[in-house]
Design a protein around this motif. Structure first.
Motif, PDB file in Angstrom:
ATOM      1  N   ARG A  46     -87.303  17.592  37.156  1.00  0.00           N
ATOM      2  CA  ARG A  46     -86.658  17.374  38.445  1.00  0.00           C
ATOM      3  C   ARG A  46     -85.365  18.176  38.561  1.00  0.00           C
ATOM      4  O   ARG A  46     -84.436  17.774  39.237  1.00  0.00           O
ATOM      5  N   THR A  47     -85.314  19.281  37.870  1.00  0.00           N
ATOM      6  CA  THR A  47     -84.084  20.067  37.796  1.00  0.00           C
ATOM      7  C   THR A  47     -83.657  20.580  39.171  1.00  0.00           C
ATOM      8  O   THR A  47     -84.486  20.815  40.059  1.00  0.00           O
ATOM      9  N   ASN A  48     -82.340  20.733  39.332  1.00  0.00           N
ATOM     10  CA  ASN A  48     -81.799  21.341  40.550  1.00  0.00           C
ATOM     11  C   ASN A  48     -80.558  22.132  40.183  1.00  0.00           C
ATOM     12  O   ASN A  48     -79.928  21.897  39.144  1.00  0.00           O
ATOM     13  N   ALA A  49     -80.206  23.090  41.018  1.00  0.00           N
ATOM     14  CA  ALA A  49     -79.132  24.028  40.701  1.00  0.00           C
ATOM     15  C   ALA A  49     -77.796  23.320  40.512  1.00  0.00           C
ATOM     16  O   ALA A  49     -77.031  23.638  39.589  1.00  0.00           O
ATOM     17  N   ARG A  50     -77.497  22.348  41.356  1.00  0.00           N
ATOM     18  CA  ARG A  50     -76.213  21.653  41.252  1.00  0.00           C
ATOM     19  C   ARG A  50     -76.107  20.895  39.926  1.00  0.00           C
ATOM     20  O   ARG A  50     -75.080  20.948  39.251  1.00  0.00           O
ATOM     21  N   GLY A  51     -77.181  20.200  39.555  1.00  0.00           N
ATOM     22  CA  GLY A  51     -77.176  19.472  38.292  1.00  0.00           C
ATOM     23  C   GLY A  51     -77.053  20.409  37.104  1.00  0.00           C
ATOM     24  O   GLY A  51     -76.350  20.102  36.134  1.00  0.00           O
ATOM     25  N   CYS A  52     -77.735  21.546  37.175  1.00  0.00           N
ATOM     26  CA  CYS A  52     -77.658  22.524  36.085  1.00  0.00           C
ATOM     27  C   CYS A  52     -76.239  23.055  35.934  1.00  0.00           C
ATOM     28  O   CYS A  52     -75.727  23.194  34.817  1.00  0.00           O
ATOM     29  N   ASP A  53     -75.608  23.367  37.046  1.00  0.00           N
ATOM     30  CA  ASP A  53     -74.222  23.859  36.992  1.00  0.00           C
ATOM     31  C   ASP A  53     -73.319  22.823  36.327  1.00  0.00           C
ATOM     32  O   ASP A  53     -72.470  23.174  35.496  1.00  0.00           O
ATOM     33  N   ARG A  54     -73.515  21.566  36.669  1.00  0.00           N
ATOM     34  CA  ARG A  54     -72.678  20.523  36.086  1.00  0.00           C
ATOM     35  C   ARG A  54     -72.939  20.370  34.596  1.00  0.00           C
ATOM     36  O   ARG A  54     -72.003  20.185  33.810  1.00  0.00           O
ATOM     37  N   LEU A  55     -74.189  20.446  34.170  1.00  0.00           N
ATOM     38  CA  LEU A  55     -74.495  20.347  32.746  1.00  0.00           C
ATOM     39  C   LEU A  55     -73.798  21.446  31.948  1.00  0.00           C
ATOM     40  O   LEU A  55     -73.199  21.191  30.899  1.00  0.00           O
ATOM     41  N   PHE A  56     -73.869  22.668  32.443  1.00  0.00           N
ATOM     42  CA  PHE A  56     -73.240  23.780  31.716  1.00  0.00           C
ATOM     43  C   PHE A  56     -71.713  23.672  31.756  1.00  0.00           C
ATOM     44  O   PHE A  56     -71.038  24.018  30.777  1.00  0.00           O
ATOM     45  N   ARG A  57     -71.156  23.166  32.869  1.00  0.00           N
ATOM     46  CA  ARG A  57     -69.706  22.960  32.911  1.00  0.00           C
ATOM     47  C   ARG A  57     -69.272  21.916  31.892  1.00  0.00           C
ATOM     48  O   ARG A  57     -68.229  22.057  31.240  1.00  0.00           O
ATOM     49  N   VAL A 101     -77.398  13.823  32.328  1.00  0.00           N
ATOM     50  CA  VAL A 101     -78.827  13.933  32.019  1.00  0.00           C
ATOM     51  C   VAL A 101     -79.579  12.713  32.543  1.00  0.00           C
ATOM     52  O   VAL A 101     -80.649  12.839  33.141  1.00  0.00           O
ATOM     53  N   LEU A 102     -79.005  11.526  32.332  1.00  0.00           N
ATOM     54  CA  LEU A 102     -79.642  10.312  32.846  1.00  0.00           C
ATOM     55  C   LEU A 102     -79.743  10.353  34.368  1.00  0.00           C
ATOM     56  O   LEU A 102     -80.751   9.948  34.952  1.00  0.00           O
ATOM     57  N   ARG A 103     -78.691  10.838  35.017  1.00  0.00           N
ATOM     58  CA  ARG A 103     -78.708  10.932  36.484  1.00  0.00           C
ATOM     59  C   ARG A 103     -79.784  11.905  36.946  1.00  0.00           C
ATOM     60  O   ARG A 103     -80.519  11.640  37.904  1.00  0.00           O
ATOM     61  N   LEU A 104     -79.895  13.040  36.257  1.00  0.00           N
ATOM     62  CA  LEU A 104     -80.866  14.061  36.650  1.00  0.00           C
ATOM     63  C   LEU A 104     -82.307  13.628  36.394  1.00  0.00           C
ATOM     64  O   LEU A 104     -83.238  14.215  36.941  1.00  0.00           O
ATOM     65  N   SER A 105     -82.476  12.593  35.560  1.00  0.00           N
ATOM     66  CA  SER A 105     -83.833  12.097  35.333  1.00  0.00           C
ATOM     67  C   SER A 105     -84.422  11.516  36.612  1.00  0.00           C
ATOM     68  O   SER A 105     -85.637  11.394  36.747  1.00  0.00           O
ATOM     69  N   ALA A 153     -79.114  21.726  28.108  1.00  0.00           N
ATOM     70  CA  ALA A 153     -78.947  22.182  29.493  1.00  0.00           C
ATOM     71  C   ALA A 153     -79.923  23.303  29.823  1.00  0.00           C
ATOM     72  O   ALA A 153     -80.546  23.312  30.898  1.00  0.00           O
ATOM     73  N   ALA A 154     -80.079  24.246  28.893  1.00  0.00           N
ATOM     74  CA  ALA A 154     -80.968  25.384  29.141  1.00  0.00           C
ATOM     75  C   ALA A 154     -82.419  24.923  29.280  1.00  0.00           C
ATOM     76  O   ALA A 154     -83.147  25.393  30.172  1.00  0.00           O
ATOM     77  N   ALA A 155     -82.835  24.010  28.405  1.00  0.00           N
ATOM     78  CA  ALA A 155     -84.217  23.528  28.470  1.00  0.00           C
ATOM     79  C   ALA A 155     -84.469  22.794  29.782  1.00  0.00           C
ATOM     80  O   ALA A 155     -85.509  22.984  30.430  1.00  0.00           O
ATOM     81  N   ILE A 156     -83.518  21.953  30.190  1.00  0.00           N
ATOM     82  CA  ILE A 156     -83.664  21.225  31.449  1.00  0.00           C
ATOM     83  C   ILE A 156     -83.735  22.204  32.617  1.00  0.00           C
ATOM     84  O   ILE A 156     -84.593  22.083  33.506  1.00  0.00           O
ATOM     85  N   CYS A 157     -82.844  23.176  32.614  1.00  0.00           N
ATOM     86  CA  CYS A 157     -82.756  24.096  33.758  1.00  0.00           C
ATOM     87  C   CYS A 157     -83.909  25.089  33.808  1.00  0.00           C
ATOM     88  O   CYS A 157     -84.168  25.676  34.861  1.00  0.00           O
ATOM     89  N   HIS A 158     -84.604  25.252  32.674  1.00  0.00           N
ATOM     90  CA  HIS A 158     -85.805  26.091  32.677  1.00  0.00           C
ATOM     91  C   HIS A 158     -87.054  25.264  32.957  1.00  0.00           C
ATOM     92  O   HIS A 158     -88.174  25.799  32.953  1.00  0.00           O
TER      93      HIS A 158
END
Length: 242
Positions: free
Chosen positions: A127-138, A163-167, A210-215
């Motif tokens: 369920r990845t999204n760009a905003r969540g990915c940016d936050r994970l890497f930050r 990560v829990l939120r992005l689930s 983060a990389a695995a989630i965002c990919h």
């Protein structure tokens, strides 16, 4: 607050009740009153803490609600078995985290994390999204740049909460919120063992998540999360769990 102030008497009583709850709760969790033993009688507690019977009764009601004690008419109040304690209660978690030897508590916390956090990471990857990915890497960057142990622990907690939120599962997010106190204490304990020497390694492992989630790679996300949790267990306990 003065007793002359509206609500002053109630606030003072509440403060005294909180104090008694805190002292008795800590003592029970620390094992000073083992399972099935009786706690002191109300008059003794009044004298021990210099409070009224009303305060003692309210404090006991609070501890009963937390599952720590049980009161029976004409018998008294005894400590319940630890299996009956509400481990999602914030105070109960805090009292456990504050133990000098919290090893058994952390073992159970790690077991729980291994059950739900890798699964949450896998769901987040789907369920990845760009905003969540940016936050994970930050947040991974915040781990690498943390100026102190407390900042590191906060960034660590916020990463895992994200990560829990992005689930996308509200139950998982609520579960993370319920054990927030324990997780922060755990991350702080981990940081005390390696910070700052190992901060970059830990940050890099979180970037792997983060990389695995965002990919969108759910299997890799689960593996990376499991590795981070097991590494944390090894840091706290001085050895690998598996």
């Amino acid at each position: 607050m003065s007793l002359a102030t509206p609500g002053g008497r109630a606030a003072r009583a509440s403060s005294h009740t909180d104090f008694v709850v805190e002292q008795l709760g800590r003592a029970i969790v620390a094992g000073e009153y083992p399972s099935e033993t009786m706690i002191p009688l109300d008059p003794d507690l009044c004298e021990m803490f210099d409070v009224s019977r009303t305060v003692v009764r309210e404090a006991k009601k609070t501890l009963i609600a937390k599952g720590l004690i049980q009161s029976k008419a004409k018998v008294g109040t005894h400590v319940r078995d630890a299996e009956a304690w509400n481990m999602f209660d914030e105070d109960v978690l805090r009292w456990h985290a504050g133990l000098r030897n919290a090893g058994a508590f952390y073992d159970e916390l790690f077991e729980m994390r291994l059950i739900f956090e890798p699964a949450a990471a896998g769901q987040a990857a789907l369920r990845t999204n760009a905003r969540g990915c940016d936050r994970l890497f930050r947040l991974a960057d915040a781990l690498a740049a943390a100026p102190g142990r407390a900042d590191f622990a906060v960034a660590d907690y916020e990463f895992h909460r994200e990560v829990l939120r992005l689930s996308g599962n509200r139950f998982l997010l609520s579960l993370g919120d319920m054990v927030q106190t324990a997780l922060y204490a755990l991350f702080l304990a981990e940081a005390q063992r390696f910070f700052p020497e190992g901060a970059q390694t830990v940050a890099a492992r979180h970037r792997d998540i983060a990389a695995a989630i965002c990919h969108g790679d759910a299997a890799a996300a689960r593996r990376s999360m499991r590795r981070v949790i097991e590494d944390g267990y090894a840091r706290v306990n001085g050895g690998s769990r598996v």
